[in-house]
Write a protein that holds these residues in place. Structure first.
Motif, PDB file in Angstrom:
ATOM      1  N   TYR B  35       0.845  -1.182   0.000  1.00  0.00           N
ATOM      2  CA  TYR B  35       0.000   0.000   0.000  1.00  0.00           C
ATOM      3  C   TYR B  35       0.887   1.241   0.000  1.00  0.00           C
ATOM      4  O   TYR B  35       2.033   1.207   0.428  1.00  0.00           O
ATOM      5  N   LEU B  43      -5.020   4.853   2.874  1.00  0.00           N
ATOM      6  CA  LEU B  43      -4.202   3.783   2.310  1.00  0.00           C
ATOM      7  C   LEU B  43      -4.796   3.325   0.981  1.00  0.00           C
ATOM      8  O   LEU B  43      -5.994   3.086   0.884  1.00  0.00           O
ATOM      9  N   LEU B  90       3.601   0.930   2.787  1.00  0.00           N
ATOM     10  CA  LEU B  90       3.308  -0.056   3.826  1.00  0.00           C
ATOM     11  C   LEU B  90       3.147  -1.433   3.220  1.00  0.00           C
ATOM     12  O   LEU B  90       2.428  -1.608   2.241  1.00  0.00           O
ATOM     13  N   PRO B 103      -7.116 -11.362   9.024  1.00  0.00           N
ATOM     14  CA  PRO B 103      -6.485 -10.052   9.268  1.00  0.00           C
ATOM     15  C   PRO B 103      -5.181  -9.887   8.508  1.00  0.00           C
ATOM     16  O   PRO B 103      -4.483 -10.861   8.221  1.00  0.00           O
ATOM     17  N   GLN B 104      -4.855  -8.642   8.210  1.00  0.00           N
ATOM     18  CA  GLN B 104      -3.563  -8.320   7.630  1.00  0.00           C
ATOM     19  C   GLN B 104      -2.669  -7.748   8.729  1.00  0.00           C
ATOM     20  O   GLN B 104      -3.114  -7.004   9.591  1.00  0.00           O
ATOM     21  N   PHE B 106       0.728  -5.512   9.390  1.00  0.00           N
ATOM     22  CA  PHE B 106       1.488  -4.493   8.679  1.00  0.00           C
ATOM     23  C   PHE B 106       2.883  -4.305   9.250  1.00  0.00           C
ATOM     24  O   PHE B 106       3.111  -4.466  10.452  1.00  0.00           O
ATOM     25  N   GLY B 107       3.805  -3.897   8.361  1.00  0.00           N
ATOM     26  CA  GLY B 107       5.096  -3.399   8.805  1.00  0.00           C
ATOM     27  C   GLY B 107       4.965  -1.948   9.244  1.00  0.00           C
ATOM     28  O   GLY B 107       3.881  -1.360   9.177  1.00  0.00           O
ATOM     29  N   ASP B 108       6.069  -1.363   9.678  1.00  0.00           N
ATOM     30  CA  ASP B 108       6.040   0.020  10.163  1.00  0.00           C
ATOM     31  C   ASP B 108       6.207   1.050   9.063  1.00  0.00           C
ATOM     32  O   ASP B 108       6.178   2.253   9.339  1.00  0.00           O
TER      33      ASP B 108
END
Lengths: 110, 115
Positions: B35, B43, B90, B103-104, B106-108
């Motif tokens: 994203y 997003l 992201l 659920p997904q 996410f990284g930071d």
């Protein structure tokens, strides 16, 4: 694509419950309702999701209206660390992927 | 806990450069996503993959490509960077195949600036 409507912002006091509303009047029968939150300078974090029945986990509760056209994320005791943007999203089933809207910015006052 | 790791938190590149953003997840998830997040736009999905070597276009794939040679790694490539690709990028991963309701995670994020 099914859309969600959330208030732009909400305020809460620390240690009080918070009810974050979401409207999704065009939801299809197979769409799941997902909630994510995003703290400053971090990626979104999964909170909870459900299809028809109310759901509880260690972070929050999700109350889904009987007609599924709206839902409410409930934080039972807000803390300062709960200040974030909360996204209500329809996904899975016919929706395929999560489509993020603008979310609700929650402020928590000490 | 699921960990999604993006190779850089901050990156500065020049117009016309080829840019690689790397993402690795450690939970054997089938699905991976890229994203971008811009103020006022939220997003937006660029590309996703539901299996090794599989890819699907998201809402804004123009100017980007992706690579998934191994299950745990999903790369986003800016073929010729332009200033309008300055953004927060992201990466996310999740269980299940296409149309999964899982659920997904996410990284930071990578904050990319194109000069």
């Amino acid at each position: 694509d099914a859309k969600t409507t959330q208030p732009n912002s909400m305020e809460s006091n620390e240690e009080e419950p918070v009810h974050l509303p979401c409207n999704h009047s065009t939801i299809s029968g197979t769409d799941y309702i997902h909630w994510y939150r995003q703290l400053p300078s971090q990626g979104p974090e999964y909170v909870i999701h459900g299809l028809t029945s109310n759901v509880n986990n260690r972070m929050a509760s999700l109350a889904i209206a009987e007609d599924r056209k709206s839902s409410t994320l409930i934080l039972h005791r807000a803390t300062l660390r709960d200040a974030a943007v909360y996204y209500c999203i329809l996904g899975g089933g016919s929706q395929g992927n999560l489509i993020f809207g603008k979310g609700t910015k929650l402020s928590v006052k000490p | 806990d699921v960990k999604v790791t993006q190779s850089s938190r901050y990156l500065v590149k020049r117009t016309g450069e080829k840019v690689f953003l790397e993402c690795v997840q450690d939970m054997d998830h089938e699905n991976m996503f890229w994203y971008r997040q811009d103020p006022g736009l939220g997003l937006r999905l660029i590309y996703f993959s539901y299996d090794v070597k599989m890819k699907e276009k998201g809402d804004i794939p123009e100017g980007y490509s992706v690579s998934r040679e191994k299950k745990e790694r999903f790369s986003l490539i800016l073929e010729s960077a332009s200033t309008n690709q300055t953004s927060m990028y992201l990466c996310a991963s999740g269980q299940g195949g296409l149309y999964s309701n899982q659920p997904q995670h996410f990284g930071d994020g990578t904050r990319l600036s194109i000069l």
